[in-house]
Design an enzyme around this catalytic site. Structure first.
Site, PDB file in Angstrom:
ATOM      1  N   ALA A   1       0.845  -1.315   0.008  1.00  0.00           N
ATOM      2  CA  ALA A   1      -0.018  -0.041  -0.058  1.00  0.00           C
ATOM      3  C   ALA A   1       0.729   1.260  -0.199  1.00  0.00           C
ATOM      4  O   ALA A   1       0.770   2.325  -1.015  1.00  0.00           O
ATOM      5  CB  ALA A   1      -1.021  -0.008   1.242  1.00  0.00           C
ATOM      6  N   ALA A   2       1.645   1.357   1.052  1.00  0.00           N
ATOM      7  CA  ALA A   2       2.454   2.699   1.049  1.00  0.00           C
ATOM      8  C   ALA A   2       3.508   2.856  -0.026  1.00  0.00           C
ATOM      9  O   ALA A   2       3.457   3.989  -0.490  1.00  0.00           O
ATOM     10  CB  ALA A   2       3.185   2.526   2.409  1.00  0.00           C
TER      11      ALA A   2
ATOM     12  N   ARG B   1       3.350  11.687 -10.176  1.00  0.00           N
ATOM     13  CA  ARG B   1       2.531  12.737 -10.592  1.00  0.00           C
ATOM     14  C   ARG B   1       3.225  14.070 -10.304  1.00  0.00           C
ATOM     15  O   ARG B   1       2.848  14.984 -11.110  1.00  0.00           O
ATOM     16  CB  ARG B   1       1.361  12.621  -9.700  1.00  0.00           C
ATOM     17  CG  ARG B   1       0.452  11.516  -9.953  1.00  0.00           C
ATOM     18  CD  ARG B   1      -1.017  11.657  -9.510  1.00  0.00           C
ATOM     19  NE  ARG B   1      -1.671  10.510  -9.303  1.00  0.00           N
ATOM     20  CZ  ARG B   1      -1.755   9.535  -8.295  1.00  0.00           C
ATOM     21  NH1 ARG B   1      -1.145   9.990  -7.171  1.00  0.00           N
ATOM     22  NH2 ARG B   1      -2.611   8.458  -8.621  1.00  0.00           N
TER      23      ARG B   1
ATOM     24  N   SER C   1       1.011  -4.645  -4.472  1.00  0.00           N
ATOM     25  CA  SER C   1      -0.221  -3.753  -4.439  1.00  0.00           C
ATOM     26  C   SER C   1      -1.507  -4.624  -4.023  1.00  0.00           C
ATOM     27  O   SER C   1      -2.411  -4.218  -4.667  1.00  0.00           O
ATOM     28  CB  SER C   1      -0.514  -2.948  -5.631  1.00  0.00           C
ATOM     29  OG  SER C   1      -1.345  -2.081  -5.543  1.00  0.00           O
TER      30      SER C   1
ATOM     31  N   CYS D   1      -6.801  -7.049   3.392  1.00  0.00           N
ATOM     32  CA  CYS D   1      -8.309  -7.065   4.127  1.00  0.00           C
ATOM     33  C   CYS D   1      -8.938  -8.121   3.402  1.00  0.00           C
ATOM     34  O   CYS D   1      -9.748  -8.603   4.125  1.00  0.00           O
ATOM     35  CB  CYS D   1      -8.876  -5.634   3.889  1.00  0.00           C
ATOM     36  SG  CYS D   1      -8.143  -4.252   4.589  1.00  0.00           S
TER      37      CYS D   1
ATOM     38  N   ASP E   1       3.160   0.503   7.266  1.00  0.00           N
ATOM     39  CA  ASP E   1       3.342  -0.317   8.573  1.00  0.00           C
ATOM     40  C   ASP E   1       4.228  -0.272   9.422  1.00  0.00           C
ATOM     41  O   ASP E   1       4.569  -0.764  10.507  1.00  0.00           O
ATOM     42  CB  ASP E   1       2.701  -1.515   8.446  1.00  0.00           C
ATOM     43  CG  ASP E   1       1.216  -1.850   8.054  1.00  0.00           C
ATOM     44  OD1 ASP E   1       0.393  -0.738   8.007  1.00  0.00           O
ATOM     45  OD2 ASP E   1       0.850  -2.854   7.487  1.00  0.00           O
TER      46      ASP E   1
ATOM     47  N   ASN F   1      -1.670   4.146   3.050  1.00  0.00           N
ATOM     48  CA  ASN F   1      -1.989   4.882   1.578  1.00  0.00           C
ATOM     49  C   ASN F   1      -1.475   6.424   1.949  1.00  0.00           C
ATOM     50  O   ASN F   1      -0.976   6.952   1.096  1.00  0.00           O
ATOM     51  CB  ASN F   1      -3.221   4.804   1.162  1.00  0.00           C
ATOM     52  CG  ASN F   1      -3.225   3.382   0.523  1.00  0.00           C
ATOM     53  OD1 ASN F   1      -2.440   3.115  -0.557  1.00  0.00           O
ATOM     54  ND2 ASN F   1      -4.260   2.615   0.695  1.00  0.00           N
TER      55      ASN F   1
END
Length: 388
Positions: A10-11, A21, A38, A42, A283, A305
């Site tokens: 996630a991170a 970007r 990725s 959950c 985490d 995130n």
């Protein structure tokens, strides 16, 4: 500019996307020792159960996707084994070929995540004892359930993952026993709310043992029964250890990067570590409470995130800053939705607040819309009226 990111769940992926970007010309590389990136942690229990049918639903993106969409080079099966903060290089080991090489960086983002806490219990190495952390571990558990067709499962721990796994093994037709060393299930909740969760588990046919813990997994090659501290023995064809997670910080520690009081990597609101040009997020990083502003470790995908986005932004000259966490968590337990945010009553009293509590019990919507009973517990500071 050259940005190296260690970790691709996630991170790490959020950091890479935000950095791209902000900067269209930067060279961005992600290294991850796992084979899947990725993915949705959950969703793992529901892949073991019957809800998620295909593995691809958990891992919708791969290295080719990130190269095509973001022009980010992703190296899976590559473990970062050392960081030289003076020379600004990392040492990477290709886990397939065992070859080692160095990679220089201008900005380094650590998104090494967390590892499952494995208690020291005799027999924990047996082939039918599992823990759930990544997609490969979910593959192993799912395959064991489908191929070996175990009848009885013991789940050690009753946090989010433990309860979700219990529900999904039950959906596969197994007899499930949950063992929790605390005096109640879901220790993050107050006892007067956890009792609703326990009642639902029992209603659904899950055996619940609290105030007890596993001291030995007995059996020859496989666990046949779990011996508890109380002397009780629980028959088992498989065991899931869900005793929580801990931040993966050994790489940072070896490099001389400071840890915080929670044991996670210490960062400021810009996700900067104690070493210039090195950031940490997700985490493996320490957050702080929005209520008390004290350091807080709450590993959650949503927080990871946000932290990743901020790290990627700051590494490319942006101004985003972390605003803390409330520790929000939401979990489905059979027919219940269980959610908490902010402090429990127990935590609030420990922090020294004069606490006022309100229980509000009413339907979540009008009866003609098939409303169901909802229990809300509100906790407030008596002196200021602030909702905690």
């Amino acid at each position: 500019m050259k940005i190296i990111i260690i970790g691709g769940v996630a991170a790490g992926t959020s950091a890479a996307a935000k950095a791209r970007r902000n900067n269209e010309t930067a060279e961005i590389k992600i290294f991850d020792q796992d084979e899947d990136m990725s993915y949705s942690v959950c969703g793992l229990p529901y892949y073991i159960g019957t809800e998620v049918k295909k593995r691809e639903e958990l891992v919708p993106r791969d290295a080719a996707f990130f190269k095509k969409k973001y022009n980010v080079d992703v190296y899976m099966g590559h473990q970062a084994v050392a960081i030289d903060i003076v020379r600004k290089v990392i040492t990477v080991k290709n886990l397939r070929s065992q070859e080692k090489f160095e990679e220089a960086y201008e900005r380094l983002i650590l998104a090494t995540g967390a590892s499952v806490r494995i208690p020291s219990i005799p027999g924990i190495e047996k082939e039918n004892v599992f823990s759930l952390r990544n997609v490969r571990s979910a593959d192993r558990i799912r395959a064991y359930v489908l191929e070996q067709q175990p009848q009885r499962a013991v789940v050690i721990g009753s946090g989010f993952i433990g309860l979700e796994v219990a529900e999904n093994l039950k959906a596969r037709g197994l007899e499930v026993t949950v063992v929790e060393m605390a005096s109640q299930v879901m220790p993050a909740l107050d006892a007067d709310m956890a009792m609703y969760v326990e009642a639902e588990l029992r209603k659904q046919g899950v055996s619940v043992i609290t105030d007890d813990s596993a001291v030995c997994f007995e059996g020859k090659d496989r666990v046949e029964q779990v011996l508890l501290k109380s002397g009780k023995k629980v028959a088992a064809d498989m065991v899931i250890v869900a005793a929580g997670v801990q931040p993966k910080v050994s790489l940072a520690q070896q490099a001389g990067i400071a840890l915080g009081v929670t044991g996670a990597i210490k960062v400021n609101t810009k996700m900067q570590t104690s070493v210039p040009n090195v950031y940490a997020c997700g985490d493996c990083a320490e957050g702080f409470s929005l209520l008390t502003h004290a350091p807080l470790y709450r590993p959650m995908g949503s927080t990871a995130n946000k932290m990743g986005r901020i790290a990627g932004d700051q590494a490319t000259g942006g101004t985003l800053e972390f605003r803390g966490v409330l520790g929000t968590g939401i979990v489905k337990v059979f027919d219940l939705t269980v959610a908490h945010t902010g402090m429990s009553e127990q935590q609030a009293r420990k922090e020294g607040y004069a606490v006022v509590v309100c229980h509000n019990i009413k339907p979540d919507k009008p009866e003609y819309f098939h409303g169901q009973e909802m229990v809300i517990k509100g906790i407030t500071d008596e002196k200021t009226g602030r909702l905690l």
